[in-house]
Design an enzyme around this catalytic site. Structure first.
Site, PDB file in Angstrom:
ATOM      1  N   GLY A 310      39.766  33.082  42.898  1.00 32.45           N
ATOM      2  CA  GLY A 310      39.454  33.799  41.606  1.00 32.45           C
ATOM      3  C   GLY A 310      40.145  35.220  41.930  1.00 32.45           C
ATOM      4  O   GLY A 310      40.559  35.395  42.951  1.00 32.45           O
ATOM      5  N   GLY A 311      40.341  36.043  40.907  1.00 31.18           N
ATOM      6  CA  GLY A 311      41.014  37.357  40.991  1.00 31.18           C
ATOM      7  C   GLY A 311      40.992  38.064  39.486  1.00 31.18           C
ATOM      8  O   GLY A 311      40.042  37.533  38.727  1.00 31.18           O
ATOM      9  N   LYS A 312      41.855  38.785  39.133  1.00 28.76           N
ATOM     10  CA  LYS A 312      41.884  39.763  38.104  1.00 28.76           C
ATOM     11  C   LYS A 312      41.913  38.970  36.805  1.00 28.76           C
ATOM     12  O   LYS A 312      41.738  38.804  35.842  1.00 28.76           O
ATOM     13  CB  LYS A 312      43.064  40.601  38.159  1.00 28.76           C
ATOM     14  CG  LYS A 312      42.648  41.823  39.073  1.00 28.76           C
ATOM     15  CD  LYS A 312      44.119  42.646  39.154  1.00 28.76           C
ATOM     16  CE  LYS A 312      43.652  44.044  40.166  1.00 28.76           C
ATOM     17  NZ  LYS A 312      44.859  44.888  40.280  1.00 28.76           N
ATOM     18  N   PHE A 313      42.780  37.690  36.990  1.00 28.19           N
ATOM     19  CA  PHE A 313      42.938  36.717  35.880  1.00 28.19           C
ATOM     20  C   PHE A 313      41.892  35.868  35.489  1.00 28.19           C
ATOM     21  O   PHE A 313      41.870  35.706  34.472  1.00 28.19           O
ATOM     22  CB  PHE A 313      44.177  35.785  36.523  1.00 28.19           C
ATOM     23  CG  PHE A 313      43.885  34.864  37.439  1.00 28.19           C
ATOM     24  CD1 PHE A 313      43.053  33.937  37.612  1.00 28.19           C
ATOM     25  CD2 PHE A 313      44.453  35.245  38.818  1.00 28.19           C
ATOM     26  CE1 PHE A 313      42.962  32.965  38.633  1.00 28.19           C
ATOM     27  CE2 PHE A 313      44.111  34.505  40.011  1.00 28.19           C
ATOM     28  CZ  PHE A 313      43.377  33.523  39.854  1.00 28.19           C
ATOM     29  N   GLY A 314      41.094  35.463  36.288  1.00 31.56           N
ATOM     30  CA  GLY A 314      40.035  34.562  36.168  1.00 31.56           C
ATOM     31  C   GLY A 314      39.606  33.918  37.199  1.00 31.56           C
ATOM     32  O   GLY A 314      39.238  34.548  38.451  1.00 31.56           O
ATOM     33  N   ALA A 315      39.331  32.755  37.319  1.00 31.10           N
ATOM     34  CA  ALA A 315      38.730  31.990  38.341  1.00 31.10           C
ATOM     35  C   ALA A 315      39.222  30.531  38.397  1.00 31.10           C
ATOM     36  O   ALA A 315      40.013  29.920  37.460  1.00 31.10           O
ATOM     37  CB  ALA A 315      37.170  31.720  38.144  1.00 31.10           C
ATOM     38  N   ASP A 423      54.855  37.465  45.300  1.00 36.11           N
ATOM     39  CA  ASP A 423      53.458  37.565  45.555  1.00 36.11           C
ATOM     40  C   ASP A 423      53.084  36.768  46.742  1.00 36.11           C
ATOM     41  O   ASP A 423      51.939  36.231  46.910  1.00 36.11           O
ATOM     42  CB  ASP A 423      52.669  37.303  44.748  1.00 36.11           C
ATOM     43  CG  ASP A 423      51.174  38.013  44.750  1.00 36.11           C
ATOM     44  OD1 ASP A 423      50.938  39.175  45.668  1.00 36.11           O
ATOM     45  OD2 ASP A 423      50.151  37.446  44.230  1.00 36.11           O
TER      46      ASP A 423
END
EC number: 2.7.11.18
Length: 613
Positions: A310-315, A423
């Site tokens: 997961g991260g800032k975008f979602g999961a 990235d």
């Protein structure tokens, strides 16, 4: 035999006189050693002459059957140098002993049986006898008696001999000498020749040229074998096969390869053979995906409990397609602003261009009222760094070579398709499984289409892996990804992050100044080629950095099989990488807790505008 580069070369193995074991009976010197014969000449190939050969018996006293003469027209070719010599009749008789009556060996004559299977590893050669030819001299009434005796023995051989004894030979078989066989009694001669040639019979194959031998040398070995054939009856065909037996149980090609690999593994018992082959493709063909609306639950069974990241975008979690049962990874992206959807559309466009087995593949994209879900290939091995810090994993420099080479393969394909990842970091490199060395690059959420004729600038990424041009907000290129590859390689070899500071500001300052060095202790066991590879990537000047194609041509990433034999020292980076991962997890948790506490304080004071909310 294993070459320098580690390949097993398979080839037909010649059985020379020096390499052939001695006879089983008595283990004494063979007859060929006791009675060395003179080298054969061109005259040896002509029919014998009783006047020229004082050792030949009188045809009137000891006539040879006419059936023992070989038909030259049917001979496939001269004898190959080093091929096994013919077996004696005494070793192949119906009762295991020779026929004292002077008949030919069991199975020595008769129509050939069906062609053996292509997988056969030993082939039988039946040397045809021409009844129309007879030895020189007057045979008299003894000719008819000997011919009848030979016919009876041939019939007995057809009834009692194994099937493979009658199979026709390939053209590379041993050809019989034109010299008369009267040197030994008829009971000690045979017309069966077995060869260890493990190839499919080819009527066009001339045979002797491949072995590099000559007719004269071949005839010499035949003559020596005929003198020694009397002791072959007590020999074993398997194991201690003597030189009088012309049959060699050559193992199949697969067995030879397996034995060679086992030998290599024994010689390098501390080295585990690497699966440096490319990873398997996705379980579905590459497809061009378009974002569509639909009911996710009707098509896919979501398993939100099995979180993959997961991260800032979602999961990211696992899911299963209901129609096919295909297991996939579902990336759930929150759709809060129009820019979020624009970023997802760009990610879909990029992934549609990337059909490579070192790059994750996109399966479908569905939009709902609040989310956009990308269904992608499921990769079960987990993060690369999580894999190699396992206590049971023995990380060597060769392992690192295999990992880095696959990453370069994926980057090279991206750059050929004018795509920049932007990235690249350890979290975005996944292992195909939990035991092998196959990896794939994931997460193209920040990827961009690249046109060398246009200026492209970005101001995002992970500080540790950012290149100087990104930090300075200068124009980027395909060399920007290569800087990130240099950082990953440095970490794989040492377990240290070359630019990591106490905070992001210090880290970015280290990147801008290209302030890094090879730690003496951690790089003690690392080769100079590996250091040169890293040095040509962590260069501030973009034009001086290696491209992905140049990386694949670098000496460090080549001749892996040879390096694997001598490069088996365990790297210290495993222990240090474990500490790095623990610190990374602690940092993420600390940031999350700090953000939550700060949000609680701000919300209680009513100053949400300070967070831009």
């Amino acid at each position: 035999m294993t070459t320098e580069n580690g390949a097993v070369e398979l080839g037909s193995q010649s059985l020379s006189t020096e390499q052939t074991p001695k006879a089983a009976a008595g283990d004494g010197p063979s007859a060929s050693e006791k009675e060395p014969s003179a080298p054969a000449t061109e005259k040896d190939l002509s029919p014998p002459n009783a006047k020229k050969d004082p050792g030949a018996p009188d045809p009137k006293n000891n006539p040879d059957p006419p059936s023992l003469k070989k038909d030259p027209a049917k001979a496939p070719g001269p004898e190959k140098k080093g091929d096994p010599v013919p077996a004696s009749a005494s070793s192949q008789g119906p009762s295991g002993e020779g026929d004292g009556g002077g008949g030919p060996a069991e199975g020595s004559e008769g129509p050939p049986a069906a062609l053996p299977l292509p997988t056969a590893t030993a082939e039988a050669s039946i040397q045809k006898l021409d009844p129309t030819q007879a030895p020189s001299g007057n045979q008299g009434s003894g000719e008819a008696k000997a011919g009848k005796k030979a016919a009876e023995c041939r019939e007995a051989g057809r009834r009692g001999s194994p099937a493979f004894l009658h199979s026709p030979s390939c053209p590379a078989i041993i050809s019989c000498s034109e010299k008369t066989l009267a040197v030994k009694p008829l009971s000690e001669t045979t017309d069966l020749v077995f060869t260890g040639v493990s190839v499919t019979p080819d009527p066009q194959d001339p045979g002797p040229v491949k072995a590099g031998g000559t007719n004269a040398l071949a005839e010499k070995k035949k003559e020596e074998a005929e003198k020694a054939s009397g002791q072959a009856g007590q020999a074993k065909v398997q194991g201690d096969t003597p030189q009088r037996i012309g049959f060699q149980a050559v193992p199949s090609e697969r067995v030879e390869v397996g034995q060679a690999l086992c030998l290599t593994a024994r010689e390098e018992d501390c080295f585990q053979i690497l699966d440096d082959c490319p990873p398997p493709p996705a379980p579905f063909p590459h497809r061009i995906v378009e974002l569509r609306t639909g009911n996710v639950n009707s098509e896919f069974s979501m398993n939100s409990k099995e979180a993959l990241g997961g991260g800032k975008f979602g999961a990211v979690c696992t899911c299963t397609e209901r129609a096919t049962g295909l297991k996939l990874a579902a990336k759930v992206i929150k759709k809060q602003t129009p820019k979020d959807k624009e970023m997802v559309l760009l990610e879909i466009e990029v992934m549609n261009q990337l059909n490579h087995r070192n790059l994750i593949q996109l399966y479908a994209a569905i939009e709902t009222s609040h989310e956009i879900i990308l269904f992608m290939e499921y990769i079960e091995g987990g993060e690369l760094f999580e894999r190699i810090v396992d206590e049971d994993y023995h990380l060597t420099e060769v392992d690192t070579m295999v990992f880095v080479r696959q990453i370069c393969d994926g980057i090279l394909f991206m750059h050929k398709m004018r795509v920049l990842h932007l990235d690249l970091k350890p979290e975005n490199i996944l292992c195909v499984n939990t035991t092998g060395h196959l990896v794939k690059i994931i997460d193209f959420g920040l990827a961009r289409r690249y046109n060398p004729n246009e200026k492209l600038k970005v101001n995002f990424g992970t500080p540790e892996f950012l290149s100087p041009e990104v930090v300075n907000y200068d124009q980027i290129s395909d060399k920007t990804d290569m800087w990130s590859l240099g950082v990953i390689t440095y970490m794989l070899l040492s377990g240290l992050s070359p630019f990591l500071g106490d905070d992001d500001t210090e880290t970015l300052n280290n990147v801008l100044s290209a302030n890094w060095y090879f730690d003496e202790e951690t790089f003690e066991a690392v080769s100079d080629e590996a250091k040169d590879f890293v040095s040509n990537l962590l260069t501030k000047d973009q034009s001086a950095r290696m491209s992905a194609e140049q990386c694949l041509a670098h000496p460090w990433l080549n001749n892996l099989a040879e390096k694997a034999k001598r490069c088996n020292r365990r790297l210290k980076s495993q222990i240090l990488l474990k500490k790095y991962l623990m610190k990374r997890r602690w940092k993420k948790n600390f940031i999350a807790v700090s953000a939550a506490n700060r949000f609680k304080k701000i919300s209680s004071s009513g100053a949400l505008m300070a967070l831009g909310v």
